[in-house]
Write an enzyme that holds these catalytic residues in place. Structure first.
Site, PDB file in Angstrom:
ATOM      1  N   GLY A  25       0.749  -1.275  -0.111  1.00  0.00           N
ATOM      2  CA  GLY A  25       0.001  -0.011  -0.021  1.00  0.00           C
ATOM      3  C   GLY A  25       0.959   1.167  -0.011  1.00  0.00           C
ATOM      4  O   GLY A  25       2.204   1.316  -0.115  1.00  0.00           O
TER       5      GLY A  25
ATOM      6  N   ARG B 136     -12.780   1.549   5.358  1.00  0.00           N
ATOM      7  CA  ARG B 136     -14.447   1.665   5.668  1.00  0.00           C
ATOM      8  C   ARG B 136     -14.940   1.730   4.112  1.00  0.00           C
ATOM      9  O   ARG B 136     -14.648   2.688   3.197  1.00  0.00           O
ATOM     10  CB  ARG B 136     -15.033   2.829   6.121  1.00  0.00           C
TER      11      ARG B 136
ATOM     12  N   ASN C 169     -11.896  -5.485  10.717  1.00  0.00           N
ATOM     13  CA  ASN C 169     -10.432  -5.268  11.342  1.00  0.00           C
ATOM     14  C   ASN C 169     -10.084  -6.294  12.567  1.00  0.00           C
ATOM     15  O   ASN C 169      -9.147  -6.875  12.469  1.00  0.00           O
ATOM     16  CB  ASN C 169     -10.397  -3.931  11.665  1.00  0.00           C
TER      17      ASN C 169
ATOM     18  N   GLN D 106      -3.656 -11.627  13.502  1.00  0.00           N
ATOM     19  CA  GLN D 106      -2.034 -11.234  13.359  1.00  0.00           C
ATOM     20  C   GLN D 106      -1.634 -11.138  14.739  1.00  0.00           C
ATOM     21  O   GLN D 106      -0.184 -11.479  15.065  1.00  0.00           O
ATOM     22  CB  GLN D 106      -1.983  -9.931  12.609  1.00  0.00           C
TER      23      GLN D 106
ATOM     24  N   ASP E 196      -0.484  13.036  14.643  1.00  0.00           N
ATOM     25  CA  ASP E 196      -1.325  13.812  15.186  1.00  0.00           C
ATOM     26  C   ASP E 196      -0.575  14.940  16.103  1.00  0.00           C
ATOM     27  O   ASP E 196      -0.802  16.289  16.080  1.00  0.00           O
ATOM     28  CB  ASP E 196      -2.537  13.353  16.067  1.00  0.00           C
TER      29      ASP E 196
ATOM     30  N   HIS F 263      -6.850   8.006  18.256  1.00  0.00           N
ATOM     31  CA  HIS F 263      -6.616   8.364  17.043  1.00  0.00           C
ATOM     32  C   HIS F 263      -7.965   8.605  16.251  1.00  0.00           C
ATOM     33  O   HIS F 263      -8.149   7.811  15.175  1.00  0.00           O
ATOM     34  CB  HIS F 263      -5.433   7.577  16.228  1.00  0.00           C
TER      35      HIS F 263
HETATM   36  P1  NAX Z   1      -3.633   1.598   1.285  1.00  0.00           P
HETATM   37  O1  NAX Z   1      -4.810   0.935   0.929  1.00  0.00           O
HETATM   38  O2  NAX Z   1      -2.949   2.312   0.350  1.00  0.00           O
HETATM   39  O3  NAX Z   1      -2.723   0.214   1.634  1.00  0.00           O
HETATM   40  C1  NAX Z   1      -3.069  -0.778   2.625  1.00  0.00           C
HETATM   41  C2  NAX Z   1      -2.571  -2.033   2.241  1.00  0.00           C
HETATM   42  O4  NAX Z   1      -2.890  -2.942   3.327  1.00  0.00           O
HETATM   43  C3  NAX Z   1      -3.094  -2.796   0.880  1.00  0.00           C
HETATM   44  O5  NAX Z   1      -1.898  -3.147   0.069  1.00  0.00           O
HETATM   45  C4  NAX Z   1      -3.725  -3.844   1.244  1.00  0.00           C
HETATM   46  O6  NAX Z   1      -3.711  -4.938   0.465  1.00  0.00           O
HETATM   47  C5  NAX Z   1      -3.211  -4.368   2.733  1.00  0.00           C
HETATM   48  N1  NAX Z   1      -3.945  -5.050   3.384  1.00  0.00           N
HETATM   49  C6  NAX Z   1      -5.250  -5.213   3.742  1.00  0.00           C
HETATM   50  N2  NAX Z   1      -5.614  -6.180   4.915  1.00  0.00           N
HETATM   51  C7  NAX Z   1      -4.226  -6.621   5.173  1.00  0.00           C
HETATM   52  C8  NAX Z   1      -3.946  -8.018   5.859  1.00  0.00           C
HETATM   53  N3  NAX Z   1      -4.852  -8.580   6.670  1.00  0.00           N
HETATM   54  N4  NAX Z   1      -2.657  -8.345   5.955  1.00  0.00           N
HETATM   55  C9  NAX Z   1      -1.621  -7.606   5.089  1.00  0.00           C
HETATM   56  N5  NAX Z   1      -1.901  -6.493   4.595  1.00  0.00           N
HETATM   57  C10 NAX Z   1      -3.044  -6.051   4.323  1.00  0.00           C
HETATM   58  O7  NAX Z   1      -3.710   2.372   2.681  1.00  0.00           O
HETATM   59  P2  NAX Z   1      -2.370   3.274   3.242  1.00  0.00           P
HETATM   60  O8  NAX Z   1      -2.758   4.870   2.733  1.00  0.00           O
HETATM   61  O9  NAX Z   1      -1.254   2.660   3.056  1.00  0.00           O
HETATM   62  O10 NAX Z   1      -2.934   3.315   4.884  1.00  0.00           O
HETATM   63  C11 NAX Z   1      -3.199   2.273   5.588  1.00  0.00           C
HETATM   64  C12 NAX Z   1      -3.866   2.393   7.102  1.00  0.00           C
HETATM   65  O11 NAX Z   1      -3.170   3.443   7.667  1.00  0.00           O
HETATM   66  C13 NAX Z   1      -5.109   2.685   6.856  1.00  0.00           C
HETATM   67  O12 NAX Z   1      -5.902   2.061   7.906  1.00  0.00           O
HETATM   68  C14 NAX Z   1      -5.173   4.321   7.071  1.00  0.00           C
HETATM   69  O13 NAX Z   1      -6.568   4.646   7.700  1.00  0.00           O
HETATM   70  C15 NAX Z   1      -4.195   4.284   8.301  1.00  0.00           C
HETATM   71  N6  NAX Z   1      -3.836   5.540   8.749  1.00  0.00           N
HETATM   72  C16 NAX Z   1      -3.497   5.810  10.005  1.00  0.00           C
HETATM   73  C17 NAX Z   1      -2.637   6.828  10.429  1.00  0.00           C
HETATM   74  C18 NAX Z   1      -2.373   6.977  11.853  1.00  0.00           C
HETATM   75  O14 NAX Z   1      -2.058   8.139  12.217  1.00  0.00           O
HETATM   76  N7  NAX Z   1      -2.530   6.110  12.613  1.00  0.00           N
HETATM   77  C19 NAX Z   1      -2.655   8.230   9.503  1.00  0.00           C
HETATM   78  C20 NAX Z   1      -2.480   7.669   8.205  1.00  0.00           C
HETATM   79  C21 NAX Z   1      -3.502   6.492   7.749  1.00  0.00           C
HETATM   80  O15 NAX Z   1      -4.663   7.117   7.278  1.00  0.00           O
END
Ligand code: NAX
Length: 329
Positions: free
Chosen positions: A12, A90, A103, A110, A157, A185
């Site tokens: 991702g 979502r 999730n 995991q 944040d 968060h």
């Molecule tokens: P992307 O959709 O670009 O990438 C997510 C990747 O995770 C995809 O390649 C998908 O195939 C993979 N994936 C899904 N289920 C999986 C599993 N069971 N095992 C292994 N891989 C799996 O999202 P991205 O922009 O990289 O964001 C990732 C996450 O970070 C999202 O949930 C997003 O909401 C969260 N964030 C959290 C932040 C924080 O401060 N805590 C800020 C940034 C971001 O919004």
């Protein structure tokens, strides 16, 4: 020395931004070699394999090995650091309960795989949303691994809050310190300037000279701007925060491993500090000492701050109850 790092969601956006910084030594310094384990779901394997090819082409001297897999047993094998970035976003028509269930179905297994295969002193950082509750679920599923080893990222944040303050005060951002995030968060998070300093002096005095009514500015401008910054980035950029999230993840893990010289913020397990119910993974002001996060205790909390902390913690309690009701805790 070599550290084994597992990254989920490596195919991702945030994964792509993280990998090259890790390989370049930004996470653990120029002396520490790294072994990468990239865990994806089958649909994400191609993107992760492509990133692995590019890592090879980076000819990074510190990068010993890269493994790409969709098997959690292989992905977490020997992991010293686990960065749980992959999560289920979502989708259209998805209710909050559906999101939590989807999730839980990722972070429960995991957590179990981490307990079974990772290094005994593994450190886990959850980035994938809802990060705090995903970390709670993973910790609850990881028999034998202390809950203190599971954290949720709130450093982005905090960085947003410090940057907003620096801009308002026309001060260099590295002179703005002690701006912890409390709670979840999410949009309920509480970025707290009560103890913040700029150039060593209280921020409140400097702010009053610029914005006048500080409590009104905090409520109407600062807190919503920080809490809704993710939405602002999506609106302006057309896609969610990536490089800033990867940067915050690097800072969180680096500080956890190497220590801090001042407070920062992290989602860590509560033992009841500041009235936050035991067992929740809530953001607190923290220090990292000898490789462990420690909650900064004894801070004075005004009634105004208390109400905002309580509101965000109430949301964490609700999320925990929802996951419990689904039989997933
Ligand atoms: P992307 O959709 O670009 O990438 C997510 C990747 O995770 C995809 O390649 C998908 O195939 C993979 N994936 C899904 N289920 C999986 C599993 N069971 N095992 C292994 N891989 C799996 O999202 P991205 O922009 O990289 O964001 C990732 C996450 O970070 C999202 O949930 C997003 O909401 C969260 N964030 C959290 C932040 C924080 O401060 N805590 C800020 C940034 C971001 O919004």
């Amino acid at each position: 020395m070599t550290t084994t790092i597992t990254l989920t969601g490596a195919g991702g956006q945030i994964g792509y931004a993280l990998l090259f910084r890790i390989a370049a030594g930004d996470l653990l310094g120029p002396e520490e070699r790294v072994r990468l384990r990239l865990l994806e779901i089958p649909q994400g394997l191609g993107a992760a394999e492509g990133a692995a090819l590019e890592l090879q082409d980076g000819a990074f001297g510190l990068l010993e090995h890269v493994e790409v897999t969709d098997d959690p047993a292989v992905g977490f094998d020997g992991a010293d650091l686990a960065l749980l970035v992959g999560a289920r976003p979502r989708g259209p028509g998805m209710e909050r309960g559906d999101l939590l269930t989807a999730n839980a179905g990722i972070f429960g297994p995991q957590g179990a795989a981490i307990a079974a295969h990772a290094s005994p002193d593994v450190r886990v950082t959850v980035v994938g949303n809802p990060a705090n509750t995903n970390a709670l679920i993973a910790a609850a599923s990881a028999d034998g691994v202390p809950a203190e080893r599971f954290t949720a990222l709130t450093r982005l944040d905090e960085n947003r809050a410090r940057a907003q303050l620096a801009q308002t005060l026309a001060a260099p951002v590295d002179t703005v310190r002690r701006v912890p995030i409390w709670g979840n968060h999410s949009a309920t998070q509480f970025p707290d300037v009560s103890h913040a300093t700029v150039g060593g002096a209280p921020v409140a005095d400097a702010l009053e000279a610029i914005v006048g009514d500080v409590p009104a500015w905090l409520d109407e401008t600062f807190i919503p701007r920080v809490a809704k910054r993710g939405a602002e980035i999506i609106q302006v950029r057309g896609s969610s925060s990536v490089a800033s999230a990867a940067n915050a993840t690097i800072e969180h893990v680096r500080d956890w491993v190497r220590g801090t010289d001042d407070w920062t913020s992290a989602g860590v397990v509560s033992h009841g500090e500041y009235g936050v119910p035991e067992g929740l993974i809530s953001s607190f002001p923290v220090r990292s000492i000898d490789g462990e996060w420690q909650i900064v205790e004894g801070l004075e909390v005004s009634d105004w701050a208390r109400a905002r902390i309580d509101a965000s913690v109430a949301e964490l309690v609700e999320e925990r109850e929802a996951v419990r009701a689904l039989g997933m805790l």
